[in-house]
Enzyme design. Sequence first.
Site, PDB file in Angstrom:
ATOM      1  N   VAL A 103       0.793  -1.144  -0.108  1.00 42.83           N
ATOM      2  CA  VAL A 103       0.097  -0.045  -0.022  1.00 42.83           C
ATOM      3  C   VAL A 103       0.933   1.332   0.277  1.00 42.83           C
ATOM      4  CG1 VAL A 103      -1.634   1.240   1.265  1.00 42.83           C
ATOM      5  CG2 VAL A 103      -1.865  -1.284   1.227  1.00 42.83           C
ATOM      6  N   GLU A 104       1.977   1.317   0.797  1.00 43.57           N
ATOM      7  CA  GLU A 104       2.819   2.437   0.939  1.00 43.57           C
ATOM      8  C   GLU A 104       3.688   2.746  -0.206  1.00 43.57           C
ATOM      9  OE1 GLU A 104       2.594   4.620   3.283  1.00 43.57           O
ATOM     10  OE2 GLU A 104       1.626   3.786   4.831  1.00 43.57           O
ATOM     11  N   SER A 105       4.273   1.862  -0.730  1.00 41.60           N
ATOM     12  CA  SER A 105       5.260   2.071  -2.059  1.00 41.60           C
ATOM     13  C   SER A 105       5.121   1.164  -3.042  1.00 41.60           C
ATOM     14  CB  SER A 105       6.754   1.959  -1.253  1.00 41.60           C
ATOM     15  OG  SER A 105       6.814   0.512  -0.808  1.00 41.60           O
TER      16      SER A 105
END
Length: 275
Positions: A53-55
């Site tokens: 999700v983040e990166s």
Amino acid sequence: FDTAVRSYIKTYTVRKREHSETMLGRTVIYFPLFEKLLLESGLPTDLKYLSVVESALNAQAVSRSGAVGLWQFMKPTGRECGLSINSTIDERKDPEKATRAAIQYLAQQYRRYGNWELALAAYNGGAGRVNRAIKRGRSKNFWKIRKHLPRETRNYVPAYIAATYINHFYDAHDLRPVYPDADFQTTSTIKVYNTLTFTELEAITGTSRYVIEFLNPAYKKDYIPASIDGNYLVLPQDKMAIFQNVYQLPDSGNRQYLVGERIEAPRYTAKSLLV
């Protein structure tokens, strides 16, 4: 599935298929490390999907707001979690150190709420926003207080569920992971204490500059700076053997490096935390 979850799944499977296939291929680089550190910390291994999700598993990722690395730390939070950020190194991009910091932060949020949905929301939006939403919604059920959260935080848990789903069921959507070369899949990690340039590493091991830079993304100036505590060096396993043959072993009195853990491609089965 929730409407927001469906929308994220559509993004993975339709809107950004090529990105998804690249991300799925990178799991062989990062998931073994994430799982090892999560298990050591006693946290669920499914938290590895948060980095998707983040990166999208891109260690060089930088957000519009200035968050950096696999786990997208802002500078103040990164430093609070013990990461060095200066002119020569940005440990938010160091896969191992940043993962340890993310685990520390996630564990802190879970201790605060005793609930993973709220802990994940706090990871994204901060505890203050989550606390205000709990107060307004008079509940500690994420789904009941969700409307009181900012939009990004409101959609963060659905995004996590979608990332978990796509990593388990990508083949049902005809996604084909683009796996990286073998040099990226079976690596060894050691600590080096003295300054070591990427040019030296190229000459000593025959490893291409691209591979060295990809596996060691935290270093800003093409060298690993000297450190009393040691900085990580990651190389393909066969290249690490060459490096170790050139330098004397630690027990000979040379503290140039300390042999670390071998990291291999993952063999795992996992159930989601939330679905």
